[in-house]
Design an enzyme around this catalytic site. Structure first.
Site: not given
Length: 464
Positions: A301, A347, A402
């Site tokens: 996460h 994703h 990210d």
């Protein structure tokens, strides 16, 4: 917004639009967030009551065996008001895209990035706040920011080998001593008043989080130096960067952007769902958010931006800092052929480039276009998606948030990768606590889905 979309389909787009407009413009002149909520909540309660009376038995989706074994991916199972994730366009905060938020939300004087206070106001009310409303919120959080002495003492006595996220979770849990809701519940407060005490706790917690996070940073990486005092004239992000020890105005701008875009990402991710689940037991916001942070600390996460930096650093070490597209392409294929993934790409929901990546890329193009690490990230952006499409396994070959955030933090001198998830946690408070207020205001019950065993599923399937 999911509820608004359903309303538009089920009882007419015109009526739903009127409801949205009513919510966005109610009490818009007040600078007191609680007063605005007190006006909005009865209207939303009535709207949902009517909606459920008319359509409570309407089927909204199907559940397959694969969904149950596959982490409940794609299963429609909970109501979460503050944001909705669209696979093709990314996150929308109360209906507004990230570019719209960047354009419409108030900014600091001389700044270009949205203030997180404005985003929180939007998440709670559905309204784009005025500069006066955001200023009120900045001052309100500054007023509530002081930490109790026992939390300071605890943080100062943690061993230096205790992970920053463990320290954050423990400190948030210890702040439960300050919970207005826990005290009021013990005294028998009526459930219609729950939201008022939850609101107070959420406001206090958001106000105190930068102090907790800065204290952790200073203790671990700055020899325990003082975080200094909160300045009531500064915004939430500016106070945070000051307490961390960073004085670069560009870094403060980056932090405003970072804290805004990481704040919320629908309700099904681990941290959001955890806070929702624990909060449904009427655990106070401190306990609910501490649980969420324990979920965020998991490598699947909240640690992804660290993994991106580790991979980029290893890439530079193996092929050099000025690498050709051909060599970079070969390195990516070697990564994939060894059974690994390219971190920062793909994703669970998104099927296009994450708009949170895009706005960070725009920030980098404006402020650090010649930074070697950013140039490498930009080069990867041109190459990785095509390689992943050639491989044929990825449902989404595009970069996510990210892939970029760690590079920006590194550029401004925050090189302590173990700390990055703490920043993520401070930001995520804005979204999950805004939703927690509404969960109690709308009287959402204890979450208790039905589980099944494999044998039970087999019998069920055989009976069909």
């Amino acid at each position: 917004m999911a509820l608004l979309t359903a309303a538009a389909r089920l009882f007419g787009a015109k009526n739903a639009s009127c409801l949205v407009l009513a919510a966005r413009h109610a009490s818009a002149s007040s600078t007191n967030l609680k007063d605005i909520l007190a006006d909005l909540i009865p209207k939303e309660q009535a709207r949902i009551k009517t909606f459920r009376q008319q359509h409570g038995n309407t089927v909204v989706g199907q559940i397959t065996v694969d969904m149950m074994y596959g982490g409940m991916r794609g299963m429609k199972g909970l109501v979460y008001e503050t944001s909705v994730l669209d696979p093709d366009e990314g996150i929308r905060f109360r209906g507004y895209s990230i570019p719209e938020c960047q354009k419409m939300l108030p900014k600091a004087k001389g700044g270009e990035e949205p203030l997180p206070e404005g985003l929180f106001w939007l998440l709670v009310t559905g309204q784009i706040p005025t500069e006066e409303q955001v200023s009120w919120l900045s001052k309100e959080w500054a007023k509530r920011a002081a930490l109790p002495s026992h939390v300071v003492t605890m943080l100062d006595n943690f061993p230096t080998n205790l992970h920053p996220m463990s320290q954050l979770s423990a400190a948030i849990t210890a702040l439960n001593s300050e919970s207005n809701f826990a005290r009021a519940y013990a005294e028998g407060i009526h459930r219609t008043k729950y939201w008022e005490l939850i609101y107070e706790d959420c406001m206090d917690l958001i106000a105190k989080l930068p102090c907790v996070a800065a204290k952790i940073y200073r203790n671990l990486y700055r020899e325990g130096s003082s975080i200094g005092a909160i300045d009531s004239k500064l915004d939430w992000s500016h106070n945070f960067t000051n307490m961390l020890g960073y004085t670069d105005a560009q870094f403060t701008e980056l932090m405003r952007l970072y804290l805004t875009i990481h704040s919320d990402h629908e309700g099904g991710n681990v941290s959001a769902h955890t806070s929702h689940l624990v909060g449904s037991a009427l655990s106070d916001p401190y306990l609910s958010f501490a649980a969420a942070m324990n979920g965020l600390a998991g490598p699947l996460h909240g640690l992804a931006n660290q993994e991106v930096l580790v991979w980029l650093t290893q890439l530079q070490k193996e092929v050099g800092k000025d690498v050709s597209d051909e060599k970079l392409r070969d390195y990516i294929w070697n990564t994939l052929n060894s059974g690994r993934v390219v971190p920062g790409y793909g994703h669970a929901v998104l099927r296009k480039t994450d708009p949170r990546y895009t706005c960070q890329r725009e920030f980098a193009l404006k402020h650090l276009p010649h930074d070697p690490m950013f140039k490498l990230v930009a080069q990867l952006y041109k190459i990785v998606p095509n390689v992943l499409l050639e491989q044929g396994k990825a449902k989404n070959p595009w970069p996510n948030v990210d892939a970029h955030s760690g590079v920006l933090l590194q550029y401004y001198g925050m090189t302590e990768m173990n700390y990055y998830t703490v920043l993520f946690g401070v930001s995520r408070a804005l979204g999950v606590l805004a939703q927690l207020i509404w969960s109690r205001a709308l009287g959402f019950p204890l979450e208790r889905p039905k589980s099944m065993s494999t044998d039970g599923l087999i019998k069920l399937v055989d009976s069909k």
